[in-house]
Motif scaffolding. Structure first.
Motif, mmCIF file in Angstrom:
data_model
loop_
_atom_site.group_PDB
_atom_site.id
_atom_site.type_symbol
_atom_site.label_atom_id
_atom_site.label_comp_id
_atom_site.label_asym_id
_atom_site.label_seq_id
_atom_site.Cartn_x
_atom_site.Cartn_y
_atom_site.Cartn_z
ATOM 1 N N PHE A 73 0.720 -1.264 0.111
ATOM 2 C CA PHE A 73 0.462 -0.084 0.165
ATOM 3 C C PHE A 73 1.208 1.175 -0.365
ATOM 4 O O PHE A 73 0.220 2.565 0.375
ATOM 5 C CB PHE A 73 -0.729 0.157 0.829
ATOM 6 C CG PHE A 73 -1.897 -1.122 0.714
ATOM 7 C CD1 PHE A 73 -3.144 -0.524 0.307
ATOM 8 C CD2 PHE A 73 -1.549 -2.439 1.617
ATOM 9 C CE1 PHE A 73 -3.845 -1.980 -0.203
ATOM 10 C CE2 PHE A 73 -3.348 -3.185 1.831
ATOM 11 C CZ PHE A 73 -4.468 -2.987 0.522
ATOM 12 N N ASN A 74 2.310 0.910 -0.832
ATOM 13 C CA ASN A 74 3.052 2.504 -0.578
ATOM 14 C C ASN A 74 2.228 3.558 -1.285
ATOM 15 O O ASN A 74 3.154 4.725 -2.005
ATOM 16 C CB ASN A 74 4.294 1.991 -1.345
ATOM 17 C CG ASN A 74 4.646 1.419 -1.616
ATOM 18 O OD1 ASN A 74 3.825 1.284 -3.031
ATOM 19 N ND2 ASN A 74 5.803 0.294 -1.953
ATOM 20 N N PRO A 102 8.926 -5.574 -8.341
ATOM 21 C CA PRO A 102 7.820 -4.652 -8.890
ATOM 22 C C PRO A 102 8.022 -3.394 -8.477
ATOM 23 O O PRO A 102 6.986 -2.615 -8.656
ATOM 24 C CB PRO A 102 6.680 -5.635 -8.961
ATOM 25 C CG PRO A 102 7.302 -6.602 -7.419
ATOM 26 C CD PRO A 102 8.964 -7.051 -8.152
ATOM 27 N N CYS A 103 8.332 -3.621 -6.861
ATOM 28 C CA CYS A 103 8.150 -2.330 -6.234
ATOM 29 C C CYS A 103 9.218 -1.384 -7.271
ATOM 30 O O CYS A 103 8.932 -0.301 -6.870
ATOM 31 C CB CYS A 103 8.602 -2.678 -4.577
ATOM 32 S SG CYS A 103 8.500 -1.243 -3.392
ATOM 33 N N GLY A 111 1.166 -2.311 8.670
ATOM 34 C CA GLY A 111 1.903 -1.663 7.576
ATOM 35 C C GLY A 111 1.530 -0.969 6.347
ATOM 36 O O GLY A 111 1.750 0.154 6.797
ATOM 37 N N SER A 112 0.467 -0.565 6.658
ATOM 38 C CA SER A 112 -1.071 -0.106 5.687
ATOM 39 C C SER A 112 -0.618 1.865 5.830
ATOM 40 O O SER A 112 -0.490 2.643 5.178
ATOM 41 C CB SER A 112 -2.020 -0.547 5.437
ATOM 42 O OG SER A 112 -2.880 -0.940 6.270
ATOM 43 N N ALA A 153 10.577 7.512 -2.397
ATOM 44 C CA ALA A 153 9.455 6.780 -0.589
ATOM 45 C C ALA A 153 9.403 5.773 -0.836
ATOM 46 O O ALA A 153 9.484 4.683 -0.685
ATOM 47 C CB ALA A 153 8.588 7.892 -0.302
ATOM 48 N N ILE A 154 8.956 5.484 -3.010
ATOM 49 C CA ILE A 154 8.538 3.762 -3.190
ATOM 50 C C ILE A 154 9.003 2.792 -3.144
ATOM 51 O O ILE A 154 9.561 1.712 -2.466
ATOM 52 C CB ILE A 154 8.034 4.256 -3.917
ATOM 53 C CG1 ILE A 154 6.643 4.976 -3.956
ATOM 54 C CG2 ILE A 154 7.640 2.535 -4.947
ATOM 55 C CD1 ILE A 154 5.034 4.153 -3.636
ATOM 56 N N ALA A 155 11.103 3.086 -3.708
ATOM 57 C CA ALA A 155 11.839 2.722 -3.941
ATOM 58 C C ALA A 155 12.523 1.937 -2.209
ATOM 59 O O ALA A 155 12.886 1.054 -1.832
ATOM 60 C CB ALA A 155 13.307 2.610 -4.625
ATOM 61 N N LEU A 156 12.194 2.666 -0.934
ATOM 62 C CA LEU A 156 12.240 2.633 0.153
ATOM 63 C C LEU A 156 11.844 1.247 0.524
ATOM 64 O O LEU A 156 12.302 0.674 1.456
ATOM 65 C CB LEU A 156 12.592 4.032 1.484
ATOM 66 C CG LEU A 156 12.756 4.164 2.355
ATOM 67 C CD1 LEU A 156 14.723 3.677 2.272
ATOM 68 C CD2 LEU A 156 12.298 4.809 3.129
#
Length: 493
Positions: free
Chosen positions: A34-35, A95-96, A152-153, A180-183
């Protein structure tokens, strides 16, 4: 089971170490899964997404998790949670990273679709925790695992907008969301190694029971065989619904020819699955399973319906609540995301609370009360409009959230008490029904108002209450056979 008695939250040895590492792994899967939700407005601006494309990404994000939870459940039962969770965390970081690098809707859509697989991680921990805790502590332990992991969400909703704003000072807000997503992907990759190095599938000396056959769930009567086939249909229906949503009649992500191919593939998969189910269970038509080894599949079917309404609605509401608050009360998206995170914030105590209540007062009674509260909670949510004080709207969402997540905890307090060697598959199927619910609810949301959306969820909660009347309270013991042929009794009460 671990010899350590009781649940000692501040301990990090024995079964408590396994519990803490399990919820941490689950926590990371939900952060990754859910990032995108709290950053959707920024991502939409960056990639030039339309409102329809945004809703499509929300649906794609939960689609693959339907078959993934079934597959991961089988792999967990066969290979054990230690290896299965480590591989899942590592592979799903890819995929993240793909989503973080996406340059258009098509690339983002593919990445979000593949990321649905990480939502299956929840199933693995259910089996792991059930191996380490006795029946009288299992509801509480599974509740802590589910509640703290599910947080986590909420952690993503609260932290990622702030991280994006901080990084934006250096790289610009338009691109900061990518970092932020890649983190979160990096966290997933690193924790896969930490998990594998620090857990074992069972306490020392205990037996890890595996299914007699793989490829389909075992049942123990002819009636249950037909009920199992019936319960597969909604999962394929949800995937067909998703295909329709992506077709030219929906958002045109798939061409007419690709849509037809997808429908044909689903029919073929269903036929193959029916055949595999017959291969595993065909002997039931010729010989009766001894009563001591039987279990009632209707228990699984009831829990499937309840998880459709509880977790299915949570997935859908977590995805849409920031937009709902922003549009209803004309709020900034970052502020709306922070307020919406309070819905998922309730997981910290609600889900463990549902498990604890189940341990103390019984599985069925607890589920009946919580499901009734769920229906009333969403009925109240349907009444929210711009005339409401914002504080009252947020408190209503949090109250509704308590019943949703406590209900989830109560469902998975019962799941591991049905048949030990099939726990991964039962958890997988029940978990998949949560995603079926999410696909159905998010599809409904794309066609109706927010108020009608909440009313539909309330109606399915009422249906869940009715099916609960057919559930039986777990009692006695589960019978499993060791490799040497000796019978082991696992107490469920």
């Amino acid at each position: 089971m671990s010899s350590e008695i009781g649940i000692k939250l501040w301990s990090f040895t024995g079964k408590m170490k396994v519990l803490h590492l399990s919820w941490m792994a689950f926590f990371i899967t939900f952060m990754v899964w859910f990032n995108h939700a709290p950053l959707m407005a920024v991502i939409a601006d960056s990639l030039g997404l339309s409102s329809s494309e945004i809703k499509t990404l929300l649906i794609l994000n939960v689609a693959l998790t339907i078959p993934a939870r079934i597959i991961i459940g089988m792999l967990t039962d066969k290979y054990g949670p230690r290896l299965t969770f480590a591989v899942l965390l590592a592979i799903c970081s890819l995929p993240c990273f793909m989503f973080a690098l996406a340059q258009n809707f098509e690339q983002a859509a593919l990445a979000r679709f593949l990321l649905g697989f990480i939502g299956a991680g929840f199933v693995i921990g259910i089996r792991m925790v059930s191996e380490w805790f006795p029946a009288n502590e299992l509801g509480t332990a599974e509740g802590l695992y589910g509640g703290w992991g599910n947080f986590g969400s909420a952690a993503a909703a609260m932290s990622l907008p702030l991280i994006t704003l901080y990084i934006g000072k250096t790289f610009g807000v338009e691109e900061a969301w990518r970092y932020a997503i890649a983190l979160t992907g990096l966290m997933s990759l690193l924790f896969s190694f930490i998990w594998y190095a620090n857990v074992s599938d069972t306490p020392k000396g205990a037996t890890y029971f595996k299914p007699k056959q793989t490829g389909a769930m075992e049942v123990t009567s002819v009636g249950d065989f037909y009920l199992l086939l019936l319960m597969k249909l909604p999962m394929y229906g949800a995937l067909a619904l998703l295909t329709w949503k992506l077709s030219p009649q929906g958002v045109s992500l798939l061409s007419s020819n690709m849509t037809i191919i997808a429908y044909v593939a689903l029919v073929i998969l269903l036929i193959v699955e029916v055949w595999k189910t017959y291969q595993v269970n065909g002997h039931l038509f010729n010989e009766k399973v001894p009563e001591i080894h039987q279990y009632q599949f209707k228990q699984v079917a009831v829990l499937n319906v309840l998880y459709f309404a509880t977790f299915g609605s949570e997935l859908a509401v977590v995805s849409m609540l920031p937009l709902f608050f922003a549009e209803t009360f004309s709020l900034d998206m970052v502020y709306a995301g922070m307020l919406a995170s309070l819905y998922a914030f309730m997981n910290l105590m609600s889900r463990p609370g549902g498990g604890w209540l189940s341990d103390k007062y019984g599985r069925k009674k607890t589920l009946l009360i919580l499901t009734a509260g769920l229906a009333l909670g969403y009925l109240a949510m349907a009444l929210i409009d711009s005339s409401w004080p914002l504080v009252l709207a947020v408190l209503t969402a949090m109250a509704c959230s308590f019943f949703v997540q406590a209900g989830e905890g109560a469902v998975f307090a019962a799941v591991p008490l049905i048949k030990r060697r099939l726990t991964g598959q039962i958890a997988g199927m029940t978990g998949a029904y949560g995603n079926v619910g999410a696909v159905v609810y998010l599809t409904v949301l794309s066609m109706v108002s927010y108020q009608s959306f909440f009313l539909v969820i309330a109606a399915t909660a009422v249906l869940g209450f009715v099916t609960l009347l057919f559930m039986q309270e777990p009692k006695g013991a589960i019978t499993e056979v060791n490799e040497d042929g000796t019978v082991e009794l696992i107490q469920v009460k």
